[in-house]
Design an enzyme around this catalytic site. Structure first.
Site, short mmCIF file in Angstrom:
data_model
loop_
_atom_site.label_atom_id
_atom_site.label_comp_id
_atom_site.label_asym_id
_atom_site.label_seq_id
_atom_site.Cartn_x
_atom_site.Cartn_y
_atom_site.Cartn_z
N THR A 255 -10.05 9.04 10.28
CA THR A 255 -11.22 8.27 10.69
C THR A 255 -10.83 7.10 11.58
O THR A 255 -9.65 6.82 11.78
CB THR A 255 -11.96 7.71 9.45
N CYS B 126 1.82 -1.67 6.48
CA CYS B 126 1.91 -0.42 7.22
C CYS B 126 0.54 0.24 7.26
O CYS B 126 -0.11 0.38 6.22
CB CYS B 126 2.92 0.52 6.56
N ALA C 238 -3.52 -4.46 4.76
CA ALA C 238 -3.19 -5.19 5.99
C ALA C 238 -4.26 -6.19 6.38
O ALA C 238 -3.96 -7.24 6.95
CB ALA C 238 -2.94 -4.20 7.13
N LEU C 239 -5.51 -5.90 6.09
CA LEU C 239 -6.58 -6.82 6.46
C LEU C 239 -6.52 -8.13 5.67
O LEU C 239 -7.01 -9.15 6.14
CB LEU C 239 -7.95 -6.17 6.28
N GLU C 240 -5.93 -8.10 4.50
CA GLU C 240 -5.85 -9.32 3.69
C GLU C 240 -4.65 -10.20 4.05
O GLU C 240 -4.59 -11.36 3.65
CB GLU C 240 -5.78 -8.95 2.19
N ILE D 66 -1.05 3.76 8.61
CA ILE D 66 -0.77 5.11 9.12
C ILE D 66 -2.08 5.76 9.54
O ILE D 66 -3.06 5.74 8.78
CB ILE D 66 -0.05 5.97 8.05
N HIS E 159 -11.12 4.11 10.86
CA HIS E 159 -10.70 2.97 10.04
C HIS E 159 -9.32 2.47 10.48
O HIS E 159 -9.06 1.27 10.47
CB HIS E 159 -10.69 3.36 8.55
N ARG F 54 11.01 2.92 10.95
CA ARG F 54 10.79 1.54 11.38
C ARG F 54 11.01 0.54 10.25
O ARG F 54 11.43 -0.60 10.50
CB ARG F 54 9.37 1.41 11.96
N TYR G 247 0.83 -1.20 0.00
CA TYR G 247 0.00 0.00 0.00
C TYR G 247 0.87 1.26 0.00
O TYR G 247 0.61 2.21 -0.73
CB TYR G 247 -0.94 -0.03 1.21
#
Length: 178
Positions: A88, A82, A58-60, A84, A90, A128, A27
């Protein structure tokens, strides 16, 4: 002023080759590229091999690891992405749900190093992700390697797990057939 240092465990040694799947969300491509570079280097340092798959976000990542665990022959997994903080909620959902899903897979015995960064801003993420700085991709790979070493150690134990049942056959010395 620098913060406290932390102990980094030496990498485990393996008598059989280790094969790891790196599951990355590009992403933020430059951040992902740094994480992947750190992870590859750490896996190779331990004499392991790696493959990479990319997923949209990240959810996948946990879903891809779950599929790979059921349908492939990897010893472990490195989750890289990552998140960030935005404007919202989310951010909270993605951070919490991706972490929780990886933890649930881990509790089922899947060896996963979680390198999904959850940060406030892009600059924190770059520090990081950079292999020359905090190298969180390398750290996630090291975590996966340590879990694989534990799984192999405990998987090769000679002691039984749980209850054992002896079957006595008729005619064996010391058994009764009445």
């Amino acid at each position: 002023m620098a913060g406290p240092s932390h102990y980094i465990m030496p990498l485990p040694a393996f008598d059989k080759p280790v094969k790891i799947l790196i599951v990355a969300s590009p992403y933020y491509k430059d951040i992902s590229d740094n994480q992947i570079a750190g992870a590859k280097a750490e896996i190779e340092k331990a004499g392991g091999s790696w493959d990479i798959v990319e997923v949209p976000g990240a959810l996948e990542i946990p879903t891809a690891i779950g599929i790979a665990e059921r349908m492939s022959n990897f010893d472990g997994y490195v989750a890289l992405g990552c998140v960030i903080r935005g404007e919202t909620t989310h951010y909270d959902t993605v951070c919490n749900d991706s972490s929780r899903a990886l933890q649930l897979l881990g509790l089922q015995g899947v060896c996963i190093g979680n390198g999904i960064l959850t940060v406030e801003n892009y600059d924190q993420a770059m520090v990081r992700a950079d292999p020359a700085q905090m190298n969180k991709g390398g750290g996630a790979a090291a975590a996966a390697l340590h879990l694989i070493a534990l799984a192999r150690k405990w998987g090769e134990t000679s002691k039984g797990v749980g209850f054992t049942r002896e079957i006595l056959l008729a005619g064996d010395p010391g058994t009764s057939t009445t």
